[in-house]
Design an enzyme around this catalytic site. Sequence first.
Site, mmCIF file in Angstrom:
data_model
loop_
_atom_site.group_PDB
_atom_site.id
_atom_site.type_symbol
_atom_site.label_atom_id
_atom_site.label_comp_id
_atom_site.label_asym_id
_atom_site.label_seq_id
_atom_site.Cartn_x
_atom_site.Cartn_y
_atom_site.Cartn_z
ATOM 1 N N MET A 30 0.847 -1.196 0.000
ATOM 2 C CA MET A 30 0.000 0.000 0.000
ATOM 3 C C MET A 30 0.888 1.253 0.000
ATOM 4 S SD MET A 30 -3.413 -0.949 2.059
ATOM 5 C CE MET A 30 -2.804 -0.704 3.700
ATOM 6 N N LEU A 33 6.693 2.890 1.560
ATOM 7 C CA LEU A 33 7.622 1.756 1.628
ATOM 8 C C LEU A 33 8.728 2.003 2.658
ATOM 9 C CD1 LEU A 33 8.001 0.942 -2.186
ATOM 10 C CD2 LEU A 33 6.279 0.113 -0.563
ATOM 11 N N GLY A 36 11.136 -3.000 5.518
ATOM 12 C CA GLY A 36 10.413 -4.269 5.467
ATOM 13 C C GLY A 36 10.010 -4.575 4.023
ATOM 14 N N HIS A 37 9.450 -3.563 3.337
ATOM 15 C CA HIS A 37 9.082 -3.751 1.927
ATOM 16 C C HIS A 37 10.335 -4.019 1.090
ATOM 17 C CE1 HIS A 37 5.670 -1.069 3.311
ATOM 18 N NE2 HIS A 37 5.014 -2.092 2.813
ATOM 19 N N LYS A 156 4.888 -10.210 9.188
ATOM 20 C CA LYS A 156 4.285 -9.338 10.206
ATOM 21 C C LYS A 156 2.760 -9.435 10.166
ATOM 22 C CE LYS A 156 4.090 -4.700 10.475
ATOM 23 N NZ LYS A 156 2.719 -4.461 10.977
ATOM 24 N N ASP A 157 2.219 -9.506 8.946
ATOM 25 C CA ASP A 157 0.774 -9.677 8.804
ATOM 26 C C ASP A 157 0.477 -11.175 8.743
ATOM 27 O OD1 ASP A 157 -0.118 -6.826 8.420
ATOM 28 O OD2 ASP A 157 1.396 -6.982 6.866
ATOM 29 N N SER A 193 4.283 0.882 8.159
ATOM 30 C CA SER A 193 4.035 2.228 7.622
ATOM 31 C C SER A 193 3.319 3.076 8.662
ATOM 32 C CB SER A 193 3.192 2.138 6.349
ATOM 33 O OG SER A 193 3.821 1.281 5.434
HETATM 34 O O1 PAF Z 1 -0.251 -5.914 3.542
HETATM 35 C C1 PAF Z 1 -0.640 -4.963 2.824
HETATM 36 O O2 PAF Z 1 0.061 -3.963 2.646
HETATM 37 C C2 PAF Z 1 -2.012 -5.030 2.165
HETATM 38 O O3 PAF Z 1 -2.918 -5.679 2.987
HETATM 39 C C3 PAF Z 1 -1.974 -5.676 0.775
HETATM 40 C C4 PAF Z 1 -1.531 -7.126 0.831
HETATM 41 C C5 PAF Z 1 -1.034 -4.894 -0.124
HETATM 42 C C6 PAF Z 1 -3.367 -5.654 0.147
HETATM 43 O O4 PAF Z 1 -3.844 -4.367 -0.005
#
Ligand code: PAF
Length: 284
Positions: A30, A33, A36-37, A156-157, A193
């Site tokens: 999303m 960045l 982590g990204h 993390k998610d 973020s």
């Molecule tokens: O983890 C995220 O940033 C969001 O949930 C994702 C996977 C990009 C979906 O919008």
Amino acid sequence: MLLLNKIDDVRKNIKDWKEEKYTIGLVPTMGALHKGHASLIKKAKETCDKVIVSIFVNPIQFGPNEDYDKYPRTIEKDSELCRELGVDIIFAPAPEEMYGENKKLSNNEFTFIYPAYNYVDCMCGKSRPGHFDGVATVVMKLFNITKADYAFFGQKDAQQLFILKQVVKDLNLDINIISCPIVRETDGLALSSRNTYLSETERKNAITISKALFKIKELYETGIKDTNIMFDTAISILNKDIDLEYLEFRNFETFEKVNELKKNTLIAIAAKSGKTRLIDNIIL
Ligand code: PAF
């Protein structure tokens, strides 16, 4: 690097890549960045011939009282980072490109993906009803648009990761989900973020979230397995101003709750520091 906003433009490039038999990696984000990204993008670069990063603040995964409008949007800085890391395409569509003009984003007018109830109606799904339906829907759209062979998600998610793996399995999708480790600040705070919302004091308090998780791991390594003991220990470590939403212990293969810790147990926390909701976890 191409910065594309239109689905058709992405598809044209994908068609050429597929003809060349290149493997395609997708890093859905999303934006806003951080390191982590960057670690996901680096992993994608190592694994695939071509890498697409999607940057899309997905309206359908935010609840009515959540931070959709205020979610940080930093496309220029994000593009710089992607360019440095050798990303081939950034796909940054507008909401209308993803969901059409004049549509009400409800399941009366739009097709949603509803992941299995048992994995959605717990943990983050309890306080964020509809969140994982929105995530699964947008991620399936991104998979279809990019025809990626691999998609990279952060641990993390953890609940999101588990759910997306299940959706891919249940719907027989031809894509490999790659889980990447959590990246932390030197003081242990998991990168997010949303950390930019924290004041200095809130950030200091938030560090006790990862401290609690690390303590649980340390106790487990000394042979303690009882989740009640772990729960009480975590509570004693969390700063008193941290508002705990949940601390759960689940088997990361089945997502069932466990009373005893063992290998592959997910220990997950959601808590607020000030107004900012944070999540963190470890998997044993
Ligand atoms: O983890 C995220 O940033 C969001 O949930 C994702 C996977 C990009 C979906 O919008």
